[in-house]
Design an enzyme around this catalytic site. Structure first.
Site, PDB file in Angstrom:
ATOM      1  N   PHE A 246       0.759  -1.337   0.071  1.00  0.00           N
ATOM      2  CA  PHE A 246       0.011   0.089  -0.004  1.00  0.00           C
ATOM      3  C   PHE A 246       1.046   1.323  -0.079  1.00  0.00           C
ATOM      4  O   PHE A 246       0.345   2.394   0.476  1.00  0.00           O
ATOM      5  CB  PHE A 246      -0.982  -0.011   1.264  1.00  0.00           C
ATOM      6  CG  PHE A 246      -1.846  -1.203   1.250  1.00  0.00           C
ATOM      7  CD1 PHE A 246      -2.960  -1.273   0.590  1.00  0.00           C
ATOM      8  CD2 PHE A 246      -1.557  -2.342   2.256  1.00  0.00           C
ATOM      9  CE1 PHE A 246      -3.701  -2.657   0.753  1.00  0.00           C
ATOM     10  CE2 PHE A 246      -2.133  -3.160   2.477  1.00  0.00           C
ATOM     11  CZ  PHE A 246      -3.404  -3.400   1.573  1.00  0.00           C
ATOM     12  N   ILE A 471       0.950  -6.598  -5.807  1.00  0.00           N
ATOM     13  CA  ILE A 471       0.970  -6.272  -4.371  1.00  0.00           C
ATOM     14  C   ILE A 471      -0.299  -6.861  -3.687  1.00  0.00           C
ATOM     15  O   ILE A 471      -0.489  -6.340  -2.310  1.00  0.00           O
ATOM     16  CB  ILE A 471       1.303  -4.760  -3.716  1.00  0.00           C
ATOM     17  CG1 ILE A 471       0.196  -4.011  -4.362  1.00  0.00           C
ATOM     18  CG2 ILE A 471       2.662  -4.506  -4.543  1.00  0.00           C
ATOM     19  CD1 ILE A 471       0.414  -2.529  -4.154  1.00  0.00           C
ATOM     20  N   ALA A 515      -2.117  -1.609 -13.506  1.00  0.00           N
ATOM     21  CA  ALA A 515      -3.482  -2.255 -14.409  1.00  0.00           C
ATOM     22  C   ALA A 515      -3.383  -1.643 -15.907  1.00  0.00           C
ATOM     23  O   ALA A 515      -3.307  -2.594 -16.719  1.00  0.00           O
ATOM     24  CB  ALA A 515      -4.521  -2.196 -13.563  1.00  0.00           C
ATOM     25  N   ARG A 632     -12.520   1.364 -18.129  1.00  0.00           N
ATOM     26  CA  ARG A 632     -12.930   0.004 -18.051  1.00  0.00           C
ATOM     27  C   ARG A 632     -12.451  -0.779 -16.925  1.00  0.00           C
ATOM     28  O   ARG A 632     -11.410  -0.845 -16.691  1.00  0.00           O
ATOM     29  CB  ARG A 632     -12.420  -0.707 -19.572  1.00  0.00           C
ATOM     30  CG  ARG A 632     -12.819  -1.866 -19.496  1.00  0.00           C
ATOM     31  CD  ARG A 632     -11.782  -2.475 -20.643  1.00  0.00           C
ATOM     32  NE  ARG A 632     -12.684  -2.750 -21.884  1.00  0.00           N
ATOM     33  CZ  ARG A 632     -12.214  -3.325 -23.112  1.00  0.00           C
ATOM     34  NH1 ARG A 632     -11.048  -3.383 -23.293  1.00  0.00           N
ATOM     35  NH2 ARG A 632     -13.172  -3.294 -24.007  1.00  0.00           N
ATOM     36  N   THR A 638     -12.019  -8.657  -8.479  1.00  0.00           N
ATOM     37  CA  THR A 638     -10.954  -7.968  -7.776  1.00  0.00           C
ATOM     38  C   THR A 638     -10.893  -6.529  -7.758  1.00  0.00           C
ATOM     39  O   THR A 638     -10.594  -6.005  -6.895  1.00  0.00           O
ATOM     40  CB  THR A 638      -9.536  -8.521  -8.738  1.00  0.00           C
ATOM     41  OG1 THR A 638      -9.790  -8.009  -9.996  1.00  0.00           O
ATOM     42  CG2 THR A 638      -9.134  -9.757  -8.573  1.00  0.00           C
ATOM     43  N   GLN A 642     -10.737  -4.418  -4.322  1.00  0.00           N
ATOM     44  CA  GLN A 642     -10.009  -3.179  -4.055  1.00  0.00           C
ATOM     45  C   GLN A 642     -10.689  -1.885  -3.229  1.00  0.00           C
ATOM     46  O   GLN A 642     -10.276  -1.344  -2.590  1.00  0.00           O
ATOM     47  CB  GLN A 642      -9.326  -2.704  -5.549  1.00  0.00           C
ATOM     48  CG  GLN A 642      -8.055  -3.647  -5.787  1.00  0.00           C
ATOM     49  CD  GLN A 642      -7.137  -3.619  -4.924  1.00  0.00           C
ATOM     50  OE1 GLN A 642      -6.567  -2.586  -4.488  1.00  0.00           O
ATOM     51  NE2 GLN A 642      -6.902  -4.692  -4.334  1.00  0.00           N
ATOM     52  N   LYS A 705      -8.106   3.001 -16.318  1.00  0.00           N
ATOM     53  CA  LYS A 705      -7.828   3.759 -15.617  1.00  0.00           C
ATOM     54  C   LYS A 705      -6.889   3.354 -14.366  1.00  0.00           C
ATOM     55  O   LYS A 705      -6.258   3.909 -13.764  1.00  0.00           O
ATOM     56  CB  LYS A 705      -8.881   4.606 -14.970  1.00  0.00           C
ATOM     57  CG  LYS A 705      -9.257   5.617 -16.491  1.00  0.00           C
ATOM     58  CD  LYS A 705     -10.359   6.613 -15.774  1.00  0.00           C
ATOM     59  CE  LYS A 705     -10.769   7.790 -16.642  1.00  0.00           C
ATOM     60  NZ  LYS A 705     -11.740   8.620 -16.039  1.00  0.00           N
ATOM     61  N   GLU A 709      -6.257   2.969  -5.545  1.00  0.00           N
ATOM     62  CA  GLU A 709      -6.375   3.910  -4.275  1.00  0.00           C
ATOM     63  C   GLU A 709      -7.864   4.798  -4.385  1.00  0.00           C
ATOM     64  O   GLU A 709      -8.034   5.081  -3.407  1.00  0.00           O
ATOM     65  CB  GLU A 709      -5.022   4.889  -4.756  1.00  0.00           C
ATOM     66  CG  GLU A 709      -3.955   3.845  -5.459  1.00  0.00           C
ATOM     67  CD  GLU A 709      -2.535   4.594  -5.084  1.00  0.00           C
ATOM     68  OE1 GLU A 709      -1.992   4.733  -6.089  1.00  0.00           O
ATOM     69  OE2 GLU A 709      -2.352   5.048  -4.047  1.00  0.00           O
TER      70      GLU A 709
HETATM   71 MO1  MOS Z   1       0.570   3.338  -3.570  1.00  0.00          MO
HETATM   72  S1  MOS Z   1       0.444   4.593  -1.929  1.00  0.00           S
HETATM   73  O1  MOS Z   1       1.573   4.111  -4.849  1.00  0.00           O
HETATM   74  O2  MOS Z   1       1.531   1.658  -3.388  1.00  0.00           O
END
Ligand code: MOS
Length: 743
Positions: A246, A471, A515, A632, A638, A642, A705, A709
Site C-alpha cells: 500500500f 502487491i 493495471a 473499463r 478483484t 480493491q 484507468k 487507491e
Molecule cells: Mo501506492 S500509496 O502508490 O502503493
C-alpha cells in the site's frame, strides 16, 4: 475478443494463497540459512557512544553482531542510496554511522543459527547514547515549518503546490457565503499483514539472490547494487507474492540492506524478518494540519478556494505530495490558492500510503463542502452538482472521460439518499441516532512505461512476463485475462511471470498505474506476436490469409482469423509447425502520452450511514455505498475487492487509526496491532461497490484507468459528515473517537 476482460475471474493466485503454497519473502529456505534480528534505538536523537555486544555474542548459536563499526563496506555517498522514488534529501543509511535520527532506528544486527536465538541475543546488546533534544510533536514544529514554493517549472518538483489561479483573497472577501475550517489527520502507520522481510541467498561467487518484500523488484535491485557497490548481474531480487504494502514498499526498506550486509559479512545465506514493532520504524502517512476556506455564491457555485497544509517529514528528507492541489482540481472555481509547509520531526521519513495526499486532503475538502452545504441549506449532492467541472481545473483541459455525475446518481439511488431528512439529529433507530453523509473521491489515472515479453509455444500456451509486482491487487489475474483475450487462448493456457528483477522492465507497482500500463503493454506485445504469426501463416501454400494485413486479423480460439471472413483462419499450431518455429518470442515496450489534449482522473461518490449510541457516543458504520468511475473494469471481482478494501481503510481512518507518540521519549506508544486500532470484522458491515459505465477510448487503447487507491478517497469525510448529520456535532480532527463527541 473479450472473453475474460470485464468478468469476475477468480484470482489466479488464490489457490496458492489459501493453501499456503504461495511463498513470501521470509519463507524461502536455503542451506545453512542464518537468521538476523534488529537491535533498535531507544532514543530519538543523538549519537551512539558505545555498543557492547559481548553478552549477546556469548549466547550459544550467535554467529555475529554487526554494527556501524564492524559492518562490511557500503557506499559513503548518500546519492548511492537514492532509489527510484526517493524524495529530495539524504536517504537513511542503516548501520552507516553513529548518528540516531529516530527512535526505533536499527543500531545493530544480531545473526544466529536460529531466529529465536537471534531475537533473544538482540535483547542483550547494550547501547549507550549521547542523547540530544528531540521534537516529535507536529504542533510544536508548526512555527518552524518551511514553505514549498510553486515552481515555475513543475517538472522541477511535480509535488509542489500548483500555481494559484485568479485572485482568491478578493473573491473570498466578496463571497456571499464563506466557510473556513481547520482539519487534522494524525500520523497513520502501515500495517500490511506480511511483515517486512528479506531472505538473501548467498550463491557461488558471492552473487546474491534476494527474496524481499517490495513493490518494485528492479528498484530494490538497483538500490542494493548501488549501496553495496555490486554489479547488476550479481544481484537478483524476487518478490513473487506480497502480503500487502500500500505504499510502504515503494522504497527499498532497511531490512534488505541489513540482510545483504550480513550475507556478505558471513558469506552465507541470511534471513531477516522485522517485528511488528519494528515496522513502525519504517514510513507512515504524514500527519496533516489543513485549513480550507471556501467562498460561494448564495446559489451554490464556488467563487474561491484556499487550501493550506502542513505535513510531516524527517530531519533528512523532504517527503511530501501535492496535497493541496486536489481541492482546486475537483470543483469548478475561478479562484484558487494553495500553500504547503513541511515540518521536520525526529521521526523516519514519512511515505506514501494508499492514495497519498488525496486521502487526507480530500477528507478536509469534502467535510468543508458538507459544512458549506449546511450553511447554504443545500443538499450536499446538489451543491456538488452545481460546482461540477467537466474540465481539469488546473490545466483547463477536458477529461477523456468523467462519469462522476453517474456516480452521484447511481450511488444515491442504491443508498436511498432521497429518504434523508437533512436536519441533524432527525433520524433515529431505537437508542441510536442515525446519520447519512456523502462525499466525492478523486484520484489520478496514471500510466508508466513498461515492457512485456510473450513466449508463445506451438501447443497454444503463452508465458507472459514483466518485472511488475502483484502487491495483492490482482495483477497476476488481470494480466492473464488480458493476455488470454489478446492471444485468443483459454486463460488456463496463460502463465504469468512477475516479481523478478531479471524480467522485462517495470516501474514500482504504485499510484494505481500498473493495471492500465501492463494491460496495454500486453496488448502491444500481443500485436507483435500476431504479426509474426501472420507472416508464418502467409508462407503456407494457398494460405487463406495470404492477402490479409495485420490489422485485418485477430487471434481467437487458438487461431489467426480474418476479421472480415471468419472462415479464413489458420491455427497457431499449423502456422508455427509449417514455419518450423517452436516458439514465438516477442518483447515490446509501451509508453503513454501524458501531455495530451485530455486530462485523466478517476472519481467516486461515497455514501455512509452511521448509528451513534446517544448516551455513550459509540459510532457504528452500518452501510457504505461507493460508486466508482474508473474507466473499463478489467475484473469486477478483484476490482470490487480493491474498492471494498479502500472503504474498510476509510472506516479505520475515520474512526480508529492514530499513531500515538510519547513525546517525552519521542517513541511510538502503540506500535502493535492491538493498540494501533484498525477496523475488525465487527466494524465492517454492509459495503456495496458500484462501477458506473465509463468508456474511454482516448486514455489508452484498452480504456483502463486503474483503481487501487480511489477506494479510500472520500470515505473518511462521508463518515464524518454522517456523524455530523446524526449528532449535530462537527469533529474536525480524526479519528472521531467517543471522547471527541462528548467534548
Ligand atoms: Mo501506492 S500509496 O502508490 O502503493
Amino acid at each position: 475478443m473479450t472473453t475474460y476482460i470485464g468478468t469476475a475471474t477468480s484470482r489466479a493466485d488464490g489457490y496458492a494463497k489459501v493453501t499456503g503454497a504461495a511463498k513470501y519473502a521470509g519463507e524461502f529456505d536455503a542451506t545453512a540459512l542464518a537468521h538476523a534480528s534488529v537491535v533498535a534505538s531507544t532514543i530519538a536523537k543523538g549519537r551512539i557512544a558505545r555498543i557492547d555486544a559481548n553478552e549477546a555474542l556469548s549466547v550459544r548459536g550467535v554467529i555475529s553482531v554487526l554494527t556501524h563499526q564492524n559492518r562490511p563496506r557500503m557506499a559513503s555517498d548518500d546519492s548511492a542510496y537514492k532509489d527510484d522514488v526517493a524524495p529530495k534529501g539524504s536517504p537513511f543509511r542503516p548501520l552507516y554511522d553513529d548518528q540516531i535520527w529516530f527512535s526505533g532506528q536499527p543500531v545493530a544486527l544480531v545473526v544466529a543459527e536460529e531466529a529465536e536465538i537471534a531475537r533473544f541475543a538482540a535483547s542483550l546488546v547494550r547501547v549507550d547514547y549521547n542523547q540530544q533534544a528531540h521534537v516529535t510533536h507536529l504542533y510544536r514544529q508548526r512555527e518552524t515549518a518551511f514553505a514549498l514554493e510553486s515552481p515555475t517549472d513543475p517538472s522541477q518538483n511535480p509535488f509542489a503546490p500548483p500555481r494559484p489561479r485568479g485572485a482568491a483573497e478578493p473573491a473570498l472577501a466578496a463571497a456571499e457565503m464563506r466557510h473556513s475550517g481547520e482539519y487534522y489527520v494524525p500520523i497513520q502507520h502501515h500495517n500490511p499483514m506480511e511483515l517486512y522481510a528479506s531472505t538473501v541467498i548467498f550463491e557461488s561467487g558471492g552473487k546474491l539472490k534476494i527474496y524481499d518484500k517490495t513493490q518494485g523488484v528492479q528498484n530494490v535491485q538497483r538500490y542494493v547494487c548501488s549501496v553495496l557497490g555490486m554489479e547488476s548481474d550479481d544481484v537478483r531480487v524476487l518478490s513473487p507474492y506480497v502480503g500487502g504494502a500500500f505504499g510502504s514498499g515503494l522504497r527499498p526498506q532497511y531490512e534488505v540492506v541489513l540482510a545483504a550486509l550480513a550475507a556478505r559479512a558471513l558469506k552465507r545465506s541470511v534471513r531477516l524478518v522485522l517485528t511488528r514493532r519494528q515496522m513502525y520504524g519504517l514510513g507512515y502517512r504524514p500527519a496533516m494540519i489543513q485549513q480550507i476556506e471556501l467562498g460561494a455564491n448564495a446559489s451554490g457555485t464556488l467563487d474561491a478556494i484556499t487550501h493550506e497544509a502542513i505535513t510531516v517529514t524527517s530531519q533528512y528528507e523532504d517527503f511530501h505530495r501535492q496535497e493541496t492541489g486536489w481541492s482546486g482540481l475537483l470543483y469548478k472555481c475561478a479562484n484558487a490558492r494553495y500553500a504547503h509547509k513541511l515540518a521536520r520531526l525526529d521521526l523516519p521519513t514519512s511515505c506514501d500510503m494508499r492514495a497519498p495526499s488525496a486521502a487526507t486532503a480530500v477528507y478536509a475538502l469534502e467535510c468543508a463542502m458538507d459544512e458549506l452545504a449546511v450553511a447554504l441549506k443545500l443538499d450536499p449532492i446538489e451543491l456538488r452538482l452545481r460546482c461540477y467541472s467537466d474540465r481539469d481545473q488546473h490545466s483547463d483541459r477536458p477529461y477523456s472521460s468523467k462519469s462522476l455525475r453517474d456516480c452521484y446518481r447511481q450511488g444515491a439511488e442504491a443508498f436511498g439518499w432521497d429518504q434523508r431528512n437533512s436536519e441533524p439529529r432527525s433520524m433515529r433507530d431505537g437508542a441510536e441516532l442515525v446519520g447519512w453523509g456523502m462525499a466525492t473521491g478523486i484520484w489520478e489515472a496514471l500510466q508508466v512505461p513498461i515492457t512485456v515479453r510473450i513466449v508463445l509455444t506451438a501447443n497454444g500456451h503463452a508465458e507472459v512476463s514483466c518485472a511488475t509486482s502483484d502487491i495483492g491487487t490482482g495483477t497476476y489475474t488481470i494480466m492473464a485475462q488480458v493476455a488470454a483475450d489478446m492471444l485468443g487462448l483459454p486463460i488456463e493456457n496463460i502463465t504469468i511471470q512477475l516479481g523478478d528483477s531479471t524480467l522485462p522492465q517495470s516501474p514500482v507497482e504504485g499510484g494505481s498505474w500498473i493495471a492500465a500500463s501492463v494491460s496495454n503493454g500486453i496488448a502491444t506485445t500481443s500485436k507483435a506476436v500476431r504479426e509474426e504469426l501472420l507472416r508464418l501463416a502467409q508462407q503456407m501454400p494457398n494460405s487463406p490469409l495470404a492477402h490479409a494485413t495485420p490489422a485485418e486479423v485477430m487471434l481467437a480460439d487458438g487461431k489467426l482469423v480474418s476479421k472480415r471472413d471468419g472462415s479464413r483462419a489458420v491455427s497457431i499450431a499449423e502456422a508455427m509447425q509449417h514455419g518450423g518455429v517452436e516458439r514465438i518470442n516477442q518483447e515490446r515496450s509501451t509508453t503513454f502520452e501524458h501531455a495530451g489534449p485530455h486530462a485523466h482522473n478517476t472519481h467516486s461518490a461515497i455514501f455512509a450511514e452511521v448509528k451513534v449510541d446517544e448516551q455513550i457516543g459509540v459510532i457504528r458504520v452500518t452501510r457504505v455505498v461507493s460508486a466508482v468511475a474508473a474507466g473499463r473494469i478489467l475484473n469486477t471481482k478483484t476490482a470490487s475487492s480493491q474498492i471494498m478494501g479502500g472503504v474498510v481503510w476509510g472506516i479505520g481512518m475515520a474512526l480508529h487509526e492514530e499513531t500515538l507518540i510519547d513525546h517525552k521519549f519521542g517513541r511510538i506508544m502503540n506500535a502493535n496491532i492491538a493498540e494501533y486500532h484498525v477496523p475488525v470484522n465487527a466494524d465492517v458491515q454492509d459495503v456495496k461497490v458500484i462501477f458506473v459505465d465509463e468508456p474511454d477510448d482516448a486514455i489508452n487503447p484498452l480504456g483502463i484507468k486503474g483503481l487501487g487507491e480511489i477506494g479510500i478517497v472520500g470515505v473518511a469525510s462521508a463518515i464524518a459528515n454522517a456523524v455530523y448529520h446524526a449528532t449535530g456535532k462537527r469533529v474536525r480532527d480524526l479519528p472521531i473517537t467517543v471522547d471527541k463527541l462528548q467534548r
